[in-house]
Design a protein around this motif. Structure first.
Motif, mmCIF file in Angstrom:
data_model
loop_
_atom_site.group_PDB
_atom_site.id
_atom_site.type_symbol
_atom_site.label_atom_id
_atom_site.label_comp_id
_atom_site.label_asym_id
_atom_site.label_seq_id
_atom_site.Cartn_x
_atom_site.Cartn_y
_atom_site.Cartn_z
ATOM 1 N N TRP A 36 0.821 -1.211 0.000
ATOM 2 C CA TRP A 36 0.000 0.000 0.000
ATOM 3 C C TRP A 36 0.855 1.261 0.000
ATOM 4 C CZ3 TRP A 36 -2.136 -3.209 4.383
ATOM 5 C CH2 TRP A 36 -3.081 -4.122 3.903
ATOM 6 N N SER A 406 -7.676 3.746 -0.828
ATOM 7 C CA SER A 406 -8.767 3.259 -1.657
ATOM 8 C C SER A 406 -8.387 1.926 -2.300
ATOM 9 C CB SER A 406 -9.098 4.294 -2.739
ATOM 10 O OG SER A 406 -10.189 3.865 -3.517
ATOM 11 N N THR A 407 -9.075 0.846 -1.865
ATOM 12 C CA THR A 407 -8.895 -0.468 -2.463
ATOM 13 C C THR A 407 -10.263 -1.011 -2.855
ATOM 14 O OG1 THR A 407 -9.153 -1.808 -0.465
ATOM 15 C CG2 THR A 407 -6.970 -0.838 -0.856
ATOM 16 N N ARG A 408 -10.276 -2.184 -3.456
ATOM 17 C CA ARG A 408 -11.538 -2.767 -3.880
ATOM 18 C C ARG A 408 -12.451 -3.082 -2.695
ATOM 19 N NH1 ARG A 408 -11.313 -7.843 -7.832
ATOM 20 N NH2 ARG A 408 -10.362 -6.199 -9.093
ATOM 21 N N PHE A 409 -11.841 -3.478 -1.570
ATOM 22 C CA PHE A 409 -12.650 -3.965 -0.455
ATOM 23 C C PHE A 409 -12.790 -2.963 0.687
ATOM 24 C CE2 PHE A 409 -10.768 -7.754 -2.445
ATOM 25 C CZ PHE A 409 -11.938 -8.407 -2.809
ATOM 26 N N TYR A 410 -11.950 -1.966 0.749
ATOM 27 C CA TYR A 410 -12.069 -1.021 1.859
ATOM 28 C C TYR A 410 -11.378 0.291 1.522
ATOM 29 C CZ TYR A 410 -7.206 -2.148 2.989
ATOM 30 O OH TYR A 410 -5.858 -2.309 2.923
ATOM 31 N N ASP A 411 -11.797 1.323 2.234
ATOM 32 C CA ASP A 411 -11.092 2.603 2.257
ATOM 33 C C ASP A 411 -10.376 2.803 3.595
ATOM 34 O OD1 ASP A 411 -11.920 3.598 -0.338
ATOM 35 O OD2 ASP A 411 -13.927 3.761 0.545
ATOM 36 N N LYS A 454 -15.962 1.058 3.816
ATOM 37 C CA LYS A 454 -15.895 1.276 2.367
ATOM 38 C C LYS A 454 -16.983 2.247 1.933
ATOM 39 C CE LYS A 454 -14.668 0.584 -1.925
ATOM 40 N NZ LYS A 454 -13.384 1.121 -2.429
ATOM 41 N N TRP A 456 -19.173 3.681 -1.191
ATOM 42 C CA TRP A 456 -19.629 3.211 -2.509
ATOM 43 C C TRP A 456 -20.378 4.351 -3.197
ATOM 44 C CZ3 TRP A 456 -24.760 0.739 -3.833
ATOM 45 C CH2 TRP A 456 -24.746 0.228 -5.150
ATOM 46 N N LYS A 457 -19.971 4.643 -4.408
ATOM 47 C CA LYS A 457 -20.577 5.698 -5.216
ATOM 48 C C LYS A 457 -20.578 7.042 -4.502
ATOM 49 C CE LYS A 457 -23.463 2.773 -8.133
ATOM 50 N NZ LYS A 457 -24.818 2.502 -8.675
#
Length: 807
Positions: A36, A406-411, A454, A456-457
């Protein structure tokens, strides 16, 4: 009896676990650097926060990007740094207690570029916007939480100028603090208490498998000198926290050293002290911290000494008449209530390390020691010559790793490894008896917590994770004949070697349905495994095994009629899984008034709570009003039982009826909570709160036990740049609507507890930039009163002198 095996076993296990935790965490830090690291496609915001009136830098200000749930706290030079930001336009929110909040215009972050930002905050005497984390498991403003949540900031904690952690809650709406003795302090929220209220410290459970249903003293094992913030959530939040989050949740958040963005190492220290007259209290603490660019360390040492407590001399005629004429027992009612005095000391250390700009590692260690704490209420009724917690101890060490990016599964990702040890020994000897008993137990609780957040949008927010706790209990009991010195073993309160595992998976989503309407949906699966092996001489019980599970959910809504006025409502499930105190306790209970035996056939207690109300927040006013109704099922109550085929047992010459715990109760608790503040100007704030609850047992059509009366506080606070003062009145109506269990509780006067009020004054004077003087006169009119459920009369007129020196 020799207590060293229990103690040294716990120390050995603690040290081993700390070593493993440290090793794993350091590995995580190394991995994070690789996985990271800073990405050249991201940008950075650097800046400073100033006092608009003086131009001075402001440390401790929170600079936050709500859309990303990312931010930083300014260091002692007022500087902050937010890194690894995806390119785009963002609005910065700047918050600091004592200053008006500031929301910036949109700023644009570009790849591989650094943006500089300055904020100038305007001082004010009224704090309309507060930040909390407990009700949502992430930082958000209190007015944006659809539950009734209140917070106590570090500044408010200092102004309250109290000597014990439980006393911080006395003026909170909907919270009653019960005290059996000077060393006690058990919060009651919405008529539910003890193991039906979840206590957290830095988000880590204090409640363990030995927490009893009667009032508890464990909150008083936290030194007030290390508390940074207190958050109180009313109503069940089992969807986030699992068992025991039944009536409410209290989260004690401790101080952190922070870092700074300059060069070199910065050093600071602080010394404080407090003395008071009615309880002959003497308190002192000393702390120091060192901070650098990538690390910080904070250490605190405190000691507390309390004498016997003097009650008030004015009024209280009805109270004293009820106590003197009690047909259930005789009483000794001296003006100075003794024994009540005790001493304690505590140590705290916090280490923070930032291996990268996106990650941080915290190692925290806490210790509290109370060598001998008498339980006063049993002396008042003349039952005991000795009844002491000797000693009461608590140790906590935890290591927490946090990463933002910022990753696919969590911030945001948080992992915590903890080890909690709570130990108590109860020494008892009845009046005119030469037999002294000792009951001791130590609960060691390793725990693992993982939480991910996380977005989303850019508008919906998700929190999910897992928790695992394992309680390991070591227990021993004995009886000593003081005439012969003979020591004989007794059945311990809890089976030695008992274990209690708790596992949970949780998820919560916050959905923006419409621009002004937000829904929050949460769910949790929890499973438990209780195993308590009884020794051969008690093989009639064998190994008690319980393996309950629960699926709980919650749904809450917040609708903004305007920017200032919001309607809130929720429906939530709560539960409490049977613990060792419910299922396997073997021995005298409730002041040795009966004998408790195990019952392995128990199910979780449950609650379904519905509440609704509104929150109004303005730059000059803040108002919250909530009504609630909670339906309780499968309540664990005591019923007559048998032991060795008999309904009674002879223990130390006393013949005691035999009881066990069973799922017998159904009930309803309904009420309201109201609180508000208004700032008319000129540094003045008017404030007040009022709470009421009524409980009904649906099986017997009688009142539920321990329901507090109508109570509240009203006052006036005024502040200038150098002086902060407050005058208030606390009050409670009479509580004469008693449950059968209340009528047997000798701490409650026969016929109920009369109403009361006090008038109190406190002030804080800033002598120099680095020194503060605090003065208070509590219970100015020296009123003689007793709070509902408490085991002694409250302090009379109490002169308090305190001070703080920053080095």
């Amino acid at each position: 009896m020799n207590r060293r095996p229990l103690f040294y076993s716990a120390v050995f296990n603690s040290c081993s676990a700390v070593f493993i935790v440290a090793l794993v965490s350091l590995m995580l830090c190394d991995i994070s650097q690789v996985l990271w690291g800073q990405n050249s496609s991201t940008g950075t915001i650097r800046g400073r926060v100033f006092d608009a009136s003086t131009g001075d830098a402001l440390p401790g200000a929170e600079v936050f990007i709500a859309s990303l749930q990312r931010g930083d706290v300014t260091d002692e030079d007022g500087e902050f740094l937010i890194t690894a930001l995806p390119p785009g336009a963002y609005r910065l929110q700047v918050r600091l207690i004592g200053f008006a909040p500031q929301d910036s215009a949109m700023v644009t972050v570009e790849p591989a570029r650094e943006l500089y930002f300055e904020a100038r905050l305007v001082p004010r005497v009224f704090e309309a916007h507060e930040i909390q984390v407990t009700a949502s498991r992430h930082e958000t403003l209190v007015e944006n939480v659809p539950l009734h949540v209140t917070t106590l900031s570090r500044r408010k904690i200092r102004e309250l100028n109290v000597s014990q952690a439980p006393e911080l809650l006395r003026e909170e709406p909907g919270v009653l603090v019960q005290k059996t003795n000077q060393g006690g302090g058990s919060p009651v929220i919405r008529g539910l208490k003890a193991n039906k209220v979840l206590l957290l410290i830095d988000g880590i459970r204090m409640n363990n498998a030995t927490y009893r249903g009667g009032n508890v003293q464990y909150l008083n094992t936290i030194s007030s000198s290390v508390i940074d913030r207190v958050e109180v959530v009313r109503g069940p939040v089992s969807a986030l926290y699992g068992s025991d989050a039944f009536g409410g949740t209290i989260n004690i958040l401790t101080r952190s050293p922070g870092t700074h963005n300059g060069e070199g190492v910065h050093w600071a220290g602080q010394a404080s002290g407090r003395i008071s007259s009615a309880d002959a209290a003497r308190l002192g603490s000393f702390s120091f911290q060192a901070t650098a660019r990538r690390w910080g360390v904070l250490a605190d040492f405190s000691w507390r000494s309390y004498g016997d407590l003097r009650r008030g001399r004015s009024g209280g005629d009805e109270l004293m008449q009820r106590l003197r004429n009690d047909t259930r027992t005789g009483r000794t009612l001296p003006e100075v209530q003794k024994p009540n005095g005790f001493s304690a000391w505590a140590a705290y250390a916090s280490f923070l390390y930032k291996p990268s700009v996106q990650s941080r590692l915290s190692l925290i260690w806490q210790m509290d020691r109370q060598p001998e704490v008498p339980r006063y209420d049993v002396f008042e009724v003349g039952k005991y010559e000795v009844w002491n917690y000797a000693p009461q101890q608590r140790d906590l060490v935890y290591l927490r790793y946090e990463h933002t990016g910022s990753t696919r599964f969590y911030d945001a990702f948080t992992a915590t490894l903890s080890l909690h040890r709570q130990y108590e020994r109860r020494i008892k000897r009845r009046v005119n008896s030469s037999r002294e008993t000792s009951d001791e137990f130590s609960t060691l609780t390793p725990g693992v917590q993982i939480q991910l957040n996380k977005i989303w949008k850019e508008k919906h927010f998700f929190t999910y994770g897992a928790e695992l706790w394992l309680d390991k209990v070591a227990a021993a009991s004995s009886a000593t004949d003081l005439q012969t010195g003979a020591v004989t073993a007794r059945a311990p309160v809890f089976t030695d070697g008992a274990r209690y595992r708790s596992f949970g998976l949780f998820a919560q989503g916050e959905f923006v349905v419409l621009p002004r309407w937000r829904l929050t949906l949460g769910s949790r699966f929890s499973s438990f495994d209780l195993r308590a092996p009884f020794p051969e001489q008690q093989n009639r019980f064998g190994t008690v095994v319980l393996s309950p599970s629960a699926l709980t959910g919650s749904l809450s809504s917040l609708y903004a009629l305007s920017d200032n006025f919001k309607l809130v409502g929720s429906i939530a499930q709560g539960f409490r899984a049977p613990n060792l105190n419910d299922a396997v306790k073997l021995g005298p209970g409730k002041g040795d008034s009966f004998y408790e035996v195990p019952n392995p056939n128990l199910e979780p207690e449950t609650v379904l709570s519905v509440e609704g109300g509104f929150k109004f927040v303005h730059e000059r006013a803040r108002l919250t009003a909530v009504v609630f109704r909670s339906r309780l099922s499968n309540l664990l109550l005591r019923e007559p039982a048998t032991y060795q085929g008999l309904p009674y047992l002879v223990d130390g010459g006393d013949t005691l009826a035999v009881f066990h715990t069973a799922n017998l109760g159904r009930g309803v608790i309904a009420g309201f909570e109201f609180g508000g503040e208004y700032n008319p100007g000129d540094g003045i704030v008017l404030f007040g709160n009022l709470s009421f609850a009524r409980g009904e047992n649906l099986i017997t059509n009688e009142p539920l036990p321990s329901i507090p009366p109508l109570a509240g506080v009203v006052g006036l606070r005024w502040r200038t740049p150098r002086v902060r003062s407050e005058i208030n009145s606390r009050f409670a109506a009479a509580q004469e609507r008693l449950a059968p269990e209340d009528k047997l509780d000798l701490r409650i006067p026969e016929g109920g507890t009369p109403g009361w009020f006090t008038v109190n004054f406190r002030t804080e004077v800033l002598l120099t930039e680095n020194s503060v003087l605090r003065l208070a006169v509590m219970n100015i009119f020296d009123r003689n009163y007793r709070e509902f459920l408490s085991g002694f009369n409250a302090p009379g007129r109490n002169y308090v002198l305190g001070g703080e020196l920053r080095l």
